[in-house]
Scaffold this motif. Structure first.
Motif, mmCIF file in Angstrom:
data_model
loop_
_atom_site.group_PDB
_atom_site.id
_atom_site.type_symbol
_atom_site.label_atom_id
_atom_site.label_comp_id
_atom_site.label_asym_id
_atom_site.label_seq_id
_atom_site.Cartn_x
_atom_site.Cartn_y
_atom_site.Cartn_z
ATOM 1 N N GLN A 17 7.427 -7.854 2.312
ATOM 2 C CA GLN A 17 5.972 -8.050 1.985
ATOM 3 C C GLN A 17 5.039 -7.440 2.890
ATOM 4 O O GLN A 17 3.868 -7.073 2.286
ATOM 5 C CB GLN A 17 5.846 -9.595 2.021
ATOM 6 N N ASP A 18 5.335 -7.751 4.313
ATOM 7 C CA ASP A 18 4.291 -6.969 5.045
ATOM 8 C C ASP A 18 4.081 -5.506 5.036
ATOM 9 O O ASP A 18 3.067 -4.827 5.120
ATOM 10 C CB ASP A 18 4.739 -7.192 6.583
ATOM 11 N N PHE A 19 5.216 -4.975 4.764
ATOM 12 C CA PHE A 19 5.389 -3.453 4.621
ATOM 13 C C PHE A 19 4.478 -3.240 3.227
ATOM 14 O O PHE A 19 3.863 -2.184 3.351
ATOM 15 C CB PHE A 19 6.708 -2.830 4.170
ATOM 16 N N ALA A 20 4.735 -3.747 2.176
ATOM 17 C CA ALA A 20 4.114 -3.807 1.081
ATOM 18 C C ALA A 20 2.472 -3.844 1.193
ATOM 19 O O ALA A 20 1.729 -3.199 0.605
ATOM 20 C CB ALA A 20 4.588 -4.583 -0.070
ATOM 21 N N GLN A 21 2.182 -4.741 1.740
ATOM 22 C CA GLN A 21 0.879 -5.211 2.170
ATOM 23 C C GLN A 21 0.241 -3.914 2.670
ATOM 24 O O GLN A 21 -1.208 -3.789 2.610
ATOM 25 C CB GLN A 21 0.625 -6.484 2.836
ATOM 26 N N GLN A 22 0.666 -3.470 3.748
ATOM 27 C CA GLN A 22 0.122 -2.376 4.602
ATOM 28 C C GLN A 22 -0.059 -1.131 3.354
ATOM 29 O O GLN A 22 -1.005 -0.395 3.587
ATOM 30 C CB GLN A 22 1.011 -2.091 5.855
ATOM 31 N N VAL A 23 0.862 -0.874 2.674
ATOM 32 C CA VAL A 23 0.934 0.061 1.719
ATOM 33 C C VAL A 23 -0.177 -0.158 0.898
ATOM 34 O O VAL A 23 -0.997 1.053 0.591
ATOM 35 C CB VAL A 23 2.278 0.399 0.870
ATOM 36 N N ARG A 24 -0.718 -1.374 0.264
ATOM 37 C CA ARG A 24 -1.475 -1.298 -0.286
ATOM 38 C C ARG A 24 -2.951 -0.976 0.252
ATOM 39 O O ARG A 24 -3.851 -0.518 -0.261
ATOM 40 C CB ARG A 24 -1.691 -2.954 -0.656
ATOM 41 N N GLY A 32 -2.584 -2.500 -10.856
ATOM 42 C CA GLY A 32 -3.512 -3.152 -9.673
ATOM 43 C C GLY A 32 -2.948 -4.262 -8.988
ATOM 44 O O GLY A 32 -3.923 -4.792 -8.299
ATOM 45 N N ASN A 33 -1.711 -4.401 -8.711
ATOM 46 C CA ASN A 33 -1.388 -5.771 -8.190
ATOM 47 C C ASN A 33 -1.735 -5.901 -6.877
ATOM 48 O O ASN A 33 -1.780 -4.833 -6.073
ATOM 49 C CB ASN A 33 0.278 -5.921 -8.276
ATOM 50 N N GLY A 34 -2.253 -7.201 -6.357
ATOM 51 C CA GLY A 34 -2.441 -7.379 -5.031
ATOM 52 C C GLY A 34 -3.818 -7.341 -4.805
ATOM 53 O O GLY A 34 -4.356 -7.624 -3.446
ATOM 54 N N ILE A 35 -4.618 -6.796 -5.741
ATOM 55 C CA ILE A 35 -6.166 -6.624 -5.439
ATOM 56 C C ILE A 35 -6.719 -7.307 -6.716
ATOM 57 O O ILE A 35 -6.769 -6.643 -7.868
ATOM 58 C CB ILE A 35 -6.691 -5.359 -5.359
ATOM 59 N N ARG A 63 -10.122 -6.747 2.606
ATOM 60 C CA ARG A 63 -10.184 -8.252 2.983
ATOM 61 C C ARG A 63 -9.101 -9.060 2.560
ATOM 62 O O ARG A 63 -8.504 -9.850 3.111
ATOM 63 C CB ARG A 63 -11.508 -8.680 2.653
ATOM 64 N N GLN A 64 -8.774 -8.700 1.171
ATOM 65 C CA GLN A 64 -7.620 -9.448 0.484
ATOM 66 C C GLN A 64 -6.239 -8.813 1.193
ATOM 67 O O GLN A 64 -5.188 -9.726 0.858
ATOM 68 C CB GLN A 64 -7.798 -9.207 -0.985
ATOM 69 N N ASN A 65 -6.045 -7.879 1.809
ATOM 70 C CA ASN A 65 -4.861 -7.431 2.338
ATOM 71 C C ASN A 65 -5.228 -7.033 3.771
ATOM 72 O O ASN A 65 -5.261 -5.723 4.111
ATOM 73 C CB ASN A 65 -4.483 -6.153 1.651
ATOM 74 N N PRO A 66 -5.064 -8.074 4.744
ATOM 75 C CA PRO A 66 -5.347 -7.736 6.104
ATOM 76 C C PRO A 66 -4.033 -6.765 6.720
ATOM 77 O O PRO A 66 -3.070 -6.856 6.088
ATOM 78 C CB PRO A 66 -5.096 -9.075 6.530
ATOM 79 N N GLU A 67 -4.363 -6.261 7.756
ATOM 80 C CA GLU A 67 -3.477 -5.170 8.423
ATOM 81 C C GLU A 67 -2.094 -5.844 8.749
ATOM 82 O O GLU A 67 -2.304 -6.944 9.421
ATOM 83 C CB GLU A 67 -4.064 -4.569 9.529
ATOM 84 N N THR A 68 -0.932 -5.311 8.414
ATOM 85 C CA THR A 68 0.302 -5.699 8.945
ATOM 86 C C THR A 68 0.990 -4.831 9.701
ATOM 87 O O THR A 68 1.511 -5.363 10.907
ATOM 88 C CB THR A 68 1.041 -6.095 7.736
ATOM 89 N N LEU A 69 0.867 -3.606 9.352
ATOM 90 C CA LEU A 69 1.585 -2.591 10.289
ATOM 91 C C LEU A 69 0.714 -1.778 11.282
ATOM 92 O O LEU A 69 1.045 -0.613 11.812
ATOM 93 C CB LEU A 69 2.829 -1.637 9.384
ATOM 94 N N GLY A 70 -0.407 -1.861 10.882
ATOM 95 C CA GLY A 70 -1.507 -0.875 11.584
ATOM 96 C C GLY A 70 -1.901 0.369 10.806
ATOM 97 O O GLY A 70 -1.173 1.052 9.830
#
Length: 281
Positions: free
Chosen positions: A8-15, A245-248, A272-279
């Protein structure tokens, strides 16, 4: 194996990568990229067996072919963050002389890219050829491909589907991004697809439905089941029910973001909806 939280963290950074890449050049396709994010995350971070020492032969490793090449932002981000090329190179997306063209190409030898795509309908034929080559070479690894549901309006898809079943290409898993949207509106409005499961089954495929196509655990279970069904004389199709558009939140439930970049204000809200996870890159 990574945990669900790590995926999930990986996917959030990809977003974050997707919207930043498209925003920077005011060009690209965020909607479908976001919708396929979790699938490609699971595929590259858990399911496929591959080497980042990339070569086009791909011997003794699983192969992936992106057919709906307009979703290149998610593909590039996942490849970079899986170790194929430096993450910093994402900043060159769609610039002149970049390896990261708007649609993937092979002439610049970008690691991870096995076919030039963007002209829809061709990826299944390419993937089947690779799967047949593996059979001829005694290579027991699998071939995967990804297609948009609107892409299935292309006749070449069904020619390839007929061939794959007729020639027992059972080391192949084709996934359909089944979001019901394409560039001009819903697939039902543009050209109704009918019962896709029944159609692929009628062509001789084994078909699985993954109803929660943006849920990490559901994707993991679906791909594990698909993999278990290979080697049984039939190609396998996964109907992955996703949300464009999932996640936004403001990009979901519409085709409007198929090929539209966010404004400065919209980018800020998406991040804002997807804060940094991996940089960030």
């Amino acid at each position: 194996m990574p945990t669900t939280q790590q995926l999930q963290d990986f996917a959030q950074q990809v977003r974050r990568d997707i919207v930043r890449m498209v925003h920077a050049v005011k060009s690209g396709h965020p909607g479908g990229s976001l919708g396929c994010n979790e699938f490609l995350t699971v595929l590259y971070q858990e399911v496929m067996e591959y080497s980042t020492e990339f070569d086009m032969d791909g011997k003794n490793e699983d192969l992936f072919f992106l057919s709906n090449g307009h979703i290149s932002p998610v593909f590039y981000s996942v490849l970079a963050r899986s170790g194929f090329f430096p993450v910093e190179e994402l900043a060159t997306f769609r610039l002149l002389n970049t390896r990261l063209q708007g649609h993937p190409t092979t002439h610049d030898k970008l690691p991870g890219v096995r076919m030039a795509s963007g002209s829809l309908g061709q990826g299944m034929s390419n993937a089947i050829g690779a799967a047949e080559a593996k059979k001829l070479n005694g290579d027991d690894k699998l071939v995967y491909s990804l297609h948009g549901d609107g892409e299935l309006q292309e006749g070449q898809i069904w020619e390839a589907a007929m061939y794959a079943a007729g020639k027992n290409i059972d080391n192949y898993i084709a996934t359909i991004d089944y979001n019901g949207q394409q560039i001009d509106g819903s697939t039902n409005d543009v050209l109704p697809m009918g019962d896709l499961k029944a159609k692929f089954e009628a062509f001789g495929w084994t078909v699985l439905d993954v109803e929660k196509g943006n849920d990490i655990d559901s994707i993991k279970a679906g791909l594990a089941e698909a993999k278990a069904l290979t080697g049984k004389g039939k190609p396998v199709c996964v109907l992955l029910h996703t949300e464009m558009g999932n996640g936004i939140d403001f990009m979901m439930y519409t085709h409007a973001w198929h090929g539209k970049p966010p404004s400065d204000e919209q980018l800020a809200e998406a991040l804002r909806q997807n804060p940094e996870t991996l940089g960030d890159y």
